[in-house]
Design a protein around this motif. Structure first.
Motif, mmCIF file in Angstrom:
data_model
loop_
_atom_site.group_PDB
_atom_site.id
_atom_site.type_symbol
_atom_site.label_atom_id
_atom_site.label_comp_id
_atom_site.label_asym_id
_atom_site.label_seq_id
_atom_site.Cartn_x
_atom_site.Cartn_y
_atom_site.Cartn_z
ATOM 1 N N ALA A 77 0.828 -1.207 0.000
ATOM 2 C CA ALA A 77 0.000 0.000 0.000
ATOM 3 C C ALA A 77 0.860 1.254 0.000
ATOM 4 O O ALA A 77 0.570 2.225 -0.718
ATOM 5 C CB ALA A 77 -0.925 -0.001 1.224
ATOM 6 N N LEU A 78 1.927 1.245 0.792
ATOM 7 C CA LEU A 78 2.818 2.397 0.817
ATOM 8 C C LEU A 78 3.488 2.590 -0.540
ATOM 9 O O LEU A 78 3.585 3.716 -1.052
ATOM 10 C CB LEU A 78 3.873 2.212 1.909
ATOM 11 C CG LEU A 78 4.891 3.350 2.052
ATOM 12 C CD1 LEU A 78 4.199 4.659 2.388
ATOM 13 C CD2 LEU A 78 5.920 3.000 3.116
ATOM 14 N N ALA A 79 3.940 1.495 -1.155
ATOM 15 C CA ALA A 79 4.600 1.597 -2.457
ATOM 16 C C ALA A 79 3.644 2.111 -3.527
ATOM 17 O O ALA A 79 3.990 2.991 -4.322
ATOM 18 C CB ALA A 79 5.159 0.227 -2.863
ATOM 19 N N PHE A 80 2.421 1.571 -3.568
ATOM 20 C CA PHE A 80 1.432 2.046 -4.530
ATOM 21 C C PHE A 80 1.144 3.531 -4.319
ATOM 22 O O PHE A 80 0.985 4.300 -5.277
ATOM 23 C CB PHE A 80 0.144 1.241 -4.412
ATOM 24 C CG PHE A 80 0.137 -0.023 -5.218
ATOM 25 C CD1 PHE A 80 0.045 0.009 -6.596
ATOM 26 C CD2 PHE A 80 0.225 -1.262 -4.589
ATOM 27 C CE1 PHE A 80 0.046 -1.153 -7.343
ATOM 28 C CE2 PHE A 80 0.227 -2.437 -5.324
ATOM 29 C CZ PHE A 80 0.138 -2.390 -6.709
ATOM 30 N N GLY A 81 1.047 3.940 -3.039
ATOM 31 C CA GLY A 81 0.786 5.340 -2.751
ATOM 32 C C GLY A 81 1.901 6.248 -3.222
ATOM 33 O O GLY A 81 1.658 7.309 -3.811
ATOM 34 N N LEU A 82 3.148 5.837 -2.996
ATOM 35 C CA LEU A 82 4.287 6.651 -3.415
ATOM 36 C C LEU A 82 4.389 6.730 -4.935
ATOM 37 O O LEU A 82 4.704 7.784 -5.498
ATOM 38 C CB LEU A 82 5.575 6.080 -2.821
ATOM 39 C CG LEU A 82 5.701 6.174 -1.293
ATOM 40 C CD1 LEU A 82 6.957 5.460 -0.820
ATOM 41 C CD2 LEU A 82 5.716 7.620 -0.839
ATOM 42 N N VAL A 83 4.140 5.604 -5.612
ATOM 43 C CA VAL A 83 4.167 5.615 -7.071
ATOM 44 C C VAL A 83 3.047 6.498 -7.625
ATOM 45 O O VAL A 83 3.260 7.299 -8.540
ATOM 46 C CB VAL A 83 4.051 4.175 -7.624
ATOM 47 C CG1 VAL A 83 3.826 4.192 -9.135
ATOM 48 C CG2 VAL A 83 5.306 3.382 -7.294
ATOM 49 N N ALA A 84 1.849 6.365 -7.056
ATOM 50 C CA ALA A 84 0.729 7.198 -7.503
ATOM 51 C C ALA A 84 1.017 8.674 -7.266
ATOM 52 O O ALA A 84 0.696 9.530 -8.104
ATOM 53 C CB ALA A 84 -0.551 6.781 -6.781
ATOM 54 N N ALA A 85 1.654 8.975 -6.125
ATOM 55 C CA ALA A 85 1.968 10.370 -5.812
ATOM 56 C C ALA A 85 2.964 10.963 -6.792
ATOM 57 O O ALA A 85 2.966 12.180 -7.036
ATOM 58 C CB ALA A 85 2.511 10.474 -4.389
ATOM 59 N N SER A 86 3.816 10.120 -7.379
ATOM 60 C CA SER A 86 4.808 10.629 -8.326
ATOM 61 C C SER A 86 4.171 11.158 -9.603
ATOM 62 O O SER A 86 4.782 11.931 -10.336
ATOM 63 C CB SER A 86 5.815 9.531 -8.665
ATOM 64 O OG SER A 86 5.201 8.499 -9.426
#
Length: 262
Positions: free
Chosen positions: A93-102
């Motif tokens: 979830a954290l990784a998906f969030g960081l990628v989406a935020a990029s």
């Protein structure tokens, strides 16, 4: 005379402590630390989506945190191995969030604030959101307190008493999702679980009853907020991590004074 931004920060932090104190007690009793991690980490995805669609940050984080919490509760009810599953979900979830935020320009500049919190930048509107959310969490826990305690102690006993353990688990799920949305601005996604667990763990060694533990956890959390803000002001340290440091010191003190009971 304290600056206005420090007063706002203190009020915001105390509001978060009101929610994390009693809820963190249940997190400790039920050994749900990874559950809190998975829900809080998912909030970063909510931030990215809210910024992408020009929605309120609180709404976005609440929806995504609630979706993650419901998913985790569903998997727990289905008998999945929770330690591994929650570890996968939390970090994914954290990784998906960081990628989406990029992909969201507005999220790139504020990403560290959402990860580690930016309590010194809270507005009066943020304080209102935090205190309303905290009041809802406290009201929900007070309403279901006896049922939650019974389900926490023994689910078979709860079922025999006419209670539905799955429903009580859902109540905690809702409270946790709301707390994540409330606390994200103050301590950030990476430190929310710390504010849930550390004050409650510190209170556990001092309290004689569940109610006393919930109250002590709230008090310890509030003192950690004020102490962390003082440390940040005097030593120019990051405010969110400083709050968690003070909570950790409170836990060390509690561990050494564990024979005292309230």
């Amino acid at each position: 005379m304290l600056d206005d931004f420090l007063i706002r920060a203190g009020l915001a932090g105390i509001g978060v402590a009101l929610a994390t104190g009693p809820l963190g007690s249940f997190v400790v009793w039920r050994r749900m630390a990874y559950f809190g991690d998975a829900t809080s980490h998912a909030a970063i995805l909510g931030v990215a989506l809210a910024l992408a669609f020009d929605l309120p940050i609180g709404f976005g984080t609440l929806v995504i945190a609630l979706a993650m919490a419901v998913t985790v509760a569903y998997l727990a009810a289905r008998g999945w191995a929770m330690d591994t599953t929650l570890g996968v979900l939390a970090h994914s979830a954290l990784a998906f969030g960081l990628v989406a935020a990029s992909f969201v320009p507005a999220a790139r500049t504020d990403l560290s604030a959402w990860l580690f919190g930016d309590i010194l930048a809270v507005s009066k509107g943020d304080i209102g959101f935090i205190w309303i959310g905290a009041a809802l969490v406290v009201a929900l826990l007070v309403w279901r307190w006896s049922a939650l305690l019974t389900s926490t102690l023994n689910e078979d006993l709860a079922s025999a008493s006419g209670l539905n353990p799955d429903r009580e688990r859902l109540v905690l799920t809702l409270a946790l999702a709301l707390t994540v949305a409330v606390a994200l601005k103050v301590v950030g996604a990476l430190l929310i679980a710390a504010m849930l667990i550390i004050p409650a763990a510190a209170a556990r060694g001092l309290a004689r009853s569940p109610e006393a533990m919930a109250v002590l956890a709230t008090v310890i959390g509030a003192l950690a907020v004020l102490g962390g803000l003082a440390l940040s002001l005097s030593q120019d340290t990051p405010a969110g991590p400083s709050i968690v440091v003070m909570a950790a010191l409170a836990f060390l003190v509690s561990a050494s004074l564990g024979r005292l009971r309230f």
